[in-house]
Design an enzyme around this catalytic site. Structure first.
Site, short mmCIF file in Angstrom:
data_model
loop_
_atom_site.label_atom_id
_atom_site.label_comp_id
_atom_site.label_asym_id
_atom_site.label_seq_id
_atom_site.Cartn_x
_atom_site.Cartn_y
_atom_site.Cartn_z
CG ASP A 39 -2.27 0.58 1.00
OD1 ASP A 39 -2.36 1.45 0.12
OD2 ASP A 39 -3.21 0.22 1.72
CG ASP A 66 -9.55 2.12 -0.98
OD1 ASP A 66 -8.49 2.24 -1.61
OD2 ASP A 66 -9.61 1.80 0.22
C1 GAL Z 1 -6.13 1.34 1.46
C2 GAL Z 1 -6.19 0.34 0.33
C3 GAL Z 1 -7.29 -0.65 0.68
C4 GAL Z 1 -6.97 -1.33 1.99
C5 GAL Z 1 -6.74 -0.30 3.10
C6 GAL Z 1 -6.21 -0.95 4.36
O1 GAL Z 1 -5.15 2.27 1.17
O2 GAL Z 1 -6.43 0.99 -0.88
O3 GAL Z 1 -7.45 -1.59 -0.38
O4 GAL Z 1 -5.83 -2.14 1.82
O5 GAL Z 1 -5.82 0.69 2.68
O6 GAL Z 1 -5.96 -0.03 5.37
#
Ligand code: GAL
Length: 487
Positions: free
Chosen positions: A147, A207
Site C-alpha cells: 500500500d 478504493d
Molecule cells: C487502502 C487500500 C485498501 C486497503 C486499506 C487498508 O489504502 O487501498 O485496499 O488495503 O488501505 O488499510
C-alpha cells in the site's frame, strides 16, 4: 566480444528487479481479500474458514487461488527490526496459516505499506523492506499487497514512487521465493507507466465502494492525468473506475496487470445485473480478480456470478490482452446522479476469437446496435480491418450461468456430485479448455455475423450488459494469416 560497458549494463540489469518476469501472474491473479467486507476484523479463523469455503464451493477450482490477508495483522516491530504479528488474532503464527492454506491447495497473501505506517496505522515497511520481505518469505507467503499510506513525502514524481516501491521489489526478488507483488498506490504518479517494470499488478484507482455509478467527493480523481487530482481517495464507483482506466487499459500483459481494485460482488449495494457488469468488466479488462465478499455468508446468486467459467476464461485468456473501448455514448437518459452512458468494448481472445461487450449504463432499457466495422475498429478504421471479411458465430457468455438451485445445492455441501459439470482449472487450464473447445468456456451460440449481415442489434436492460465471444468460421483468421491469404 562484449565490452566493459555491455558487461556492466548486464550486471545492473540483474541487480534491478523485473517482477514482470518473476514467473507468477501470467494471467491476472485470482483470489479473495478480506478488506471490502471485513476491514480490520481479521483472524486465523477467518482466513481458514474462508479458504475452506473457496475449496468446498469449487471457487478454488475455477481459479481463485490466493487467500489474501489485508491490513491489521501486525503488532509492534521488534528492537531487532523485524515485524511481529498480532498473537491474539493469529495464535499459531502466520506460517501456520500459510501451511494450512497450502494444504488446501491454495496460496497465501499478506499486506504492508510503503510507508512508516499502514493505512490503518500499523507498522509499515518503508526502510524495512529487506527485513519484511525476508520475514514474509520465511512464513511461506506467496503474495504481497503493498500500500501507499504514510510515505513520508516520498511521492509526487514517477521516479520517487518508483524508487520507493522498487525497494520492496528488490527485497522480494532477493528472497528467491516467487511472490506476487501487487502495488496499491491508487494510480498515483502514473503507475500505469512504470508498474509493469517491477510488479505483477498496480492499483489504478482510489478504493472501490459498493455502488454502480454514484459520484462521490471522496473519489475525486476521474482523470488520473488531471494535475489537480490530489486525492484518489475512496468511494470510487464501478463506472468511475472503468472510465478512469479506459485510456490505458492496454498496459497490462502476462506478468503484470492493471488492478481495478477488489470485487464488491455480493456485498449488497448493487443489483444482480450491476454486479454482473462489475464482474464481467473486471474480467474483460484483465484486472486482478479478488473476491471482496465475506464468503462465510456466500449466497447462491453471488456464487453463480463468481463461478461462471465462460466469463473467467476471458479473464484468464492466454493472450492477456484487455478489451478496448470502441464507443462511449453519453447522449442517453441520465439518472438522479446525472449519470448515464452506453459503452461498447471489444478485444482479442485466444485463439482467434473476439470479445464484444455492450454495456448499458443508461437509466433505461435500450437497444444497442453495432457492426463488424466498429467491433474491429482498432484493427483498422472505417472497415479496413481484415477481420470484417470473416463470418462469426456469436456466443453469449452469460447464457449458461449456473441456476440458483444448483448453486444452493453446492453451498449445502454437494459439490462432489456436481464435479462433472464443474470446470476445474487446477486440472485443465483455461488454455487447454479453449484448445479442446470445452463448451463450458464458450457460452451459448445465439447468432452469427457475416460480411453480408454485419450488424448486431440487441436489447440490453438498464445497468446491465451483453457479453459475447465471436468465433470466426473456417480457415485463416488472424490479421497476419489474412494478409498472407490475400497475397
Ligand atoms: C487502502 C487500500 C485498501 C486497503 C486499506 C487498508 O489504502 O487501498 O485496499 O488495503 O488501505 O488499510
Amino acid at each position: 566480444m562484449s565490452t566493459m560497458l555491455e558487461d556492466s549494463t548486464a550486471y545492473d540489469r540483474q541487480q534491478d528487479s523485473y517482477a514482470i518476469n518473476n514467473g507468477v501472474a501470467r494471467t491476472p491473479q485470482m483470489g479473495w481479500n478480506n478488506w471490502n467486507s471485513l476491514g480490520c476484523d481479521v483472524s486465523q479463523d477467518l482466513l481458514l474458514d474462508t479458504a475452506k469455503v473457496l475449496l468446498d464451493s469449487g471457487l478454488r477450482d475455477v481459479g481463485y487461488q490466493y487467500v489474501v490477508l489485508d491490513d491489521c495483522w501486525q503488532s509492534e516491530r521488534g528492537a531487532d527490526g523485524y515485524i511481529r504479528h498480532d498473537e491474539k488474532k493469529f495464535p499459531n503464527g502466520m506460517k501456520y496459516v500459510a501451511d494450512m492454506i497450502h494444504d488446501m491447495g491454495m496460496l497465501y497473501g499478506m499486506y504492508s505499506s510503503a510507508g512508516e505506517m499502514t493505512c490503518a496505522k500499523f507498522e509499515g515497511s518503508l526502510d524495512h523492506e529487506v527485513e519484511d520481505a525476508t520475514t514474509y518469505a520465511s512464513w511461506d507467503v506467496d503474495y504481497l499487497k503493498y500500500d501507499n499510506c504514510y510515505h513520508m513525502g516520498r511521492f509526487g514524481t514517477p521516479k520517487l514512487s518508483f524508487d520507493r516501491f522498487n525497494a520492496m521489489a528488490k527485497a522480494l526478488n532477493a528472497t528467491d521465493r516467487p511472490i506476487v507483488y501487487s502495488l496499491c498506490n491508487w494510480g498515483e504518479d502514473y503507475v500505469h507507466t512504470w508498474g509493469m517494470s517491477i510488479a505483477n499488478s498496480w492499483r489504478v484507482s482510489g478504493d472501490i465502494y459498493d455502488h454502480f455509478n454514484r459520484p462521490d467527493t471522496l473519489c475525486s480523481c476521474t482523470n488520473p492525468a488531471d494535475p489537480h487530482c490530489v486525492a484518489p481517495g475512496t468511494h470510487c464507483s464501478v463506472m468511475n473506475i472503468i472510465n478512469k482506466v479506459a485510456p490505458y487499459v492496454d498496459r497490462g500483459a502476462p506478468g503484470g496487470w492493471n488492478d481495478l481494485d477488489m470485487l464488491e460482488v455480493g456485498l449488497g449495494g448493487m443489483s444482480d445485473d450491476e454486479y454482473i457488469v462489475h464482474f464481467s468488466m473486471w474480467c474483460a479488462l484483465k484486472s486482478t480478480l479478488l473476491i471482496g465478499a465475506d464468503l462465510r455468508k456466500l449466497t447462491p446468486k453471488t456464487l453463480a456470478i463468481l463461478n461462471n467459467p465462460a466469463v473467467i476464461a476471458v479473464s484468464q485468456d492466454p493472450l492477456g490482452r484487455s478489451a478496448l473501448r470502441v464507443r462511449q455514448d453519453l447522449n442517453v437518459k441520465k439518472d438522479k446522479y446525472g449519470q448515464g452512458e452506453v459503452q461498447i468494448w471489444s478485444g482479442p481472445l485466444y485463439p482467434h476469437d473476439q470479445l464484444l461487450i455492450l454495456l448499458n449504463a443508461a437509466d433505461e432499457e435500450l437497444t444497442i446496435t453495432t457492426n463488424l466495422d466498429e467491433i474491429f475498429v482498432h484493427e483498422g478504421p472505417e472497415g479496413s480491418a481484415p477481420q470484417v471479411k470473416l463470418e462469426y458465430t456469436v456466443h453469449d457468455l452469460w447464457a449458461d450461468r449456473m441456476d440458483e438451485r444448483q448453486a444452493k445445492k453446492i453451498l449445502a455441501g454437494d459439490l462432489y456430485k456436481h464435479r462433472k459439470e464443474w470446470y476445474n482449472s487446477t486440472q485443465t487450464s483455461y488454455r487447454e479448455g479453449l484448445d479442446n473447445n470445452d463448451e463450458r468456456l464458450l457460452g451459448k451460440q445465439v447468432g452469427s455475423l457475416t460480411p453480408q449481415k454485419p450488424e448486431l442489434s440487441v436489447s440490453v436492460p438498464r445497468h446491465s450488459l451483453k457479453m459475447y465471444r465471436l468465433r470466426p468460421q473456417g480457415g485463416a483468421t488472424t490479421r497476419y494469416a489474412l494478409h498472407k491469404q490475400e497475397l
